[in-house]
Design an enzyme around this catalytic site. Structure first.
Site, short mmCIF file in Angstrom:
data_model
loop_
_atom_site.label_atom_id
_atom_site.label_comp_id
_atom_site.label_asym_id
_atom_site.label_seq_id
_atom_site.Cartn_x
_atom_site.Cartn_y
_atom_site.Cartn_z
N GLY A 10 0.84 -1.20 0.00
CA GLY A 10 0.00 0.00 0.00
C GLY A 10 0.87 1.24 0.00
O GLY A 10 1.89 1.28 0.68
N THR A 125 4.92 2.43 6.10
CA THR A 125 3.51 2.07 6.26
C THR A 125 2.82 3.16 7.05
O THR A 125 3.37 3.66 8.03
CB THR A 125 3.28 0.72 6.98
OG1 THR A 125 1.90 0.66 7.37
CG2 THR A 125 4.12 0.51 8.20
N ILE A 126 1.61 3.52 6.61
CA ILE A 126 0.86 4.50 7.41
C ILE A 126 0.47 3.88 8.75
O ILE A 126 0.20 4.59 9.69
CB ILE A 126 -0.39 5.04 6.68
CG1 ILE A 126 -1.44 3.93 6.46
CG2 ILE A 126 -0.02 5.70 5.37
CD1 ILE A 126 -2.81 4.49 6.12
N ASP A 127 0.45 2.54 8.81
CA ASP A 127 -0.02 1.86 10.02
C ASP A 127 0.99 1.90 11.18
O ASP A 127 0.62 1.60 12.31
CB ASP A 127 -0.35 0.39 9.71
CG ASP A 127 -1.54 0.24 8.79
OD1 ASP A 127 -2.27 1.23 8.59
OD2 ASP A 127 -1.74 -0.86 8.23
N GLU A 222 -9.88 -0.40 11.58
CA GLU A 222 -10.55 -1.38 10.70
C GLU A 222 -10.34 -2.83 11.15
O GLU A 222 -11.17 -3.69 10.88
CB GLU A 222 -10.05 -1.22 9.27
CG GLU A 222 -8.55 -1.43 9.16
CD GLU A 222 -7.99 -1.21 7.77
OE1 GLU A 222 -8.75 -1.12 6.81
OE2 GLU A 222 -6.74 -1.12 7.67
N GLN A 274 -6.69 8.52 3.91
CA GLN A 274 -5.58 8.57 4.88
C GLN A 274 -4.22 8.31 4.24
O GLN A 274 -3.18 8.58 4.83
CB GLN A 274 -5.80 7.51 5.98
CG GLN A 274 -6.98 7.82 6.86
CD GLN A 274 -7.51 6.57 7.57
OE1 GLN A 274 -7.15 6.29 8.70
NE2 GLN A 274 -8.38 5.80 6.91
N ARG A 275 -4.22 7.73 3.04
CA ARG A 275 -2.95 7.42 2.37
C ARG A 275 -2.62 8.38 1.25
O ARG A 275 -1.52 8.35 0.72
CB ARG A 275 -3.04 6.01 1.76
CG ARG A 275 -2.87 4.96 2.76
CD ARG A 275 -2.61 3.57 2.29
NE ARG A 275 -2.78 3.20 0.93
CZ ARG A 275 -3.16 1.97 0.54
NH1 ARG A 275 -3.45 1.06 1.46
NH2 ARG A 275 -3.25 1.66 -0.71
O1 F6P Z 1 -0.88 -0.92 4.42
C1 F6P Z 1 -1.67 -0.21 5.21
C2 F6P Z 1 -3.11 -0.28 4.91
O2 F6P Z 1 -3.44 1.04 4.88
C3 F6P Z 1 -3.99 -1.05 5.92
O3 F6P Z 1 -4.31 -0.36 7.07
C4 F6P Z 1 -5.18 -1.42 5.09
O4 F6P Z 1 -5.84 -2.55 5.59
C5 F6P Z 1 -4.59 -1.69 3.77
O5 F6P Z 1 -3.45 -0.86 3.66
C6 F6P Z 1 -5.56 -1.49 2.62
O6 F6P Z 1 -4.86 -1.39 1.45
P1 F6P Z 1 -5.36 -1.81 -0.02
O7 F6P Z 1 -6.77 -1.35 -0.15
O8 F6P Z 1 -4.41 -1.09 -0.90
O9 F6P Z 1 -5.22 -3.29 -0.10
#
Ligand code: F6P
Length: 342
Positions: A10, A125-127, A222, A274-275
């Site tokens: 991501g 990672t944003i996480d 989430e 958020q990204r």
């Molecule tokens: O990698 C971080 C993240 O933002 C997670 O929090 C989220 O579950 C995931 O990416 C969703 O990413 P994608 O929709 O690109 O699979």
């Protein structure tokens, strides 16, 4: 040297700042050639490449996304994926590879290193759930965006005397939810590290309304789940790394909260907002420092390492340490948030 570079998983605000820093120091200072692989490991498998120069990275520092593109391709799940990567690296005469990514991308990098590939990792990672580093870039921007959204939701919640259930990203860890929740004064924060009891959540909300408050903000990561046996929720599909596609716990929670408390309840799922977009100044600086540290590690031939923020210093840790165990929320920080529940 000839250095390959890719961004996987991501996206996170700050990826372009890393790319720019690597290219500028590699080409201006070391006299290297930098080859970008497009769309993460997919570009390394399919030999989709572009040469990166000081000109091609001009103006990208404040831009979100990644000029190299990204994907969740897992070479270990593709027939001959690893052999094809080794072939691409050999045919472009790359001496080393810089992999910028999270647990999945760096997990692949760690395995490739064991198979003899000269690789250095940059944590993204944003996480903020990668071990070995205090912070990853992208996290600060995501927290800023989530905090602004929560501030805005406060005023509309107050105007309509509603409960707002706000779902934020955080698949395995509640860093964004906890930080943005503290910053915006959330009334309940639900995170994957602490399975929740819906009755307790409703008690917090009811207690708050008994104290004369007319609205409540419930922040839910989430990946948050109910305590075993207390409440059933549906599971989603999986991606190439076996992760369930999340997004939906807030939709399940809101009607239950409304039913059990009697307060009108609405849902906001902030999702990929958020990204996206421009990185915060903190993330630009961290990403730039990571990029410089990564190219220096390559020139020290210190492979199998991931650059990391420890305190205010950039250090090198083993890739194995970075991807070994997910970094869950610091309990001291979550206990600060809990003081304000209910
Ligand atoms: O990698 C971080 C993240 O933002 C997670 O929090 C989220 O579950 C995931 O990416 C969703 O990413 P994608 O929709 O690109 O699979």
């Amino acid at each position: 040297m000839r250095i390959g570079m890719l961004t996987g998983g991501g996206d996170a605000p700050g990826l372009n700042a890393v790319i720019r820093a690597v290219v500028r120091k590699a080409t201006d200072i070391y006299g290297d050639v930098v080859i970008g692989f497009r769309n993460g490991w997919k570009g390394a498998i399919d030999a989709e490449v572009e040469t990166l120069t000081a000109d091609s990275v001009k103006g990208i520092l404040p831009r979100g996304g990644t000029i190299l593109g990204s994907s969740r391709t897992n070479p270990f799940k593709i027939p001959d994926g690893v052999t094809k990567i080794e072939h691409t690296l050999a045919s472009f005469k790359t001496d080393a590879l810089i992999a910028i990514g999270g647990e999945d991308t760096l997990g692949v990098a760690a395995k490739l290193f064991e198979q003899g590939v000269n690789v250095v990792g940059v944590p993204k990672t944003i996480d903020n759930d990668l071990s070995g580093t205090d912070f990853t870039f992208g996290f600060s921007t995501a927290v800023e965006i989530a905090t602004e959204a929560l501030d805005r939701l406060h005023t509309t919640a107050e105007a309509h005397q509603r409960v707002m259930v706000v779902e934020l990203m955080g698949r395995h860890a509640g860093w964004i939810a906890t930080y943005a929740g503290i910053a915006s004064g959330a009334d309940v924060i639900l995170i994957p590290e602490h399975p929740f009891d819906l009755d307790e959540v409703c008690e917090h909300i009811t207690h708050r309304h008994q104290r004369g408050r007319t609205f409540s903000i419930v922040v839910v990561a989430e990946g948050a789940t109910p305590k075993e046996g207390t409440w059933e929720t549906a599971a989603g599909d999986q991606d190439a790394f076996g992760h369930v596609r999340l997004g939906g716990i807030a939709n399940a929670l809101a009607p239950e909260i409304e039913k059990r408390t009697g307060f009108e309840t609405r849902v906001t799922i902030l999702g990929h907002v958020q990204r996206g977009g421009t990185p915060s100044a903190f993330d630009r600086v961290l990403a730039t420092r990571f990029g410089i540290a990564a190219i220096d590690a390559v020139h020290d031939r210190d492979f199998g390492k991931m650059v990391a923020l420890r305190g205010n210093k950039i250090e090198r840790v083993s890739l194995a340490e970075g991807v070994g165990e997910l970094k869950t929320i610091d309990p001291d920080i979550y206990s600060v948030a809990e003081v304000f529940f209910g």
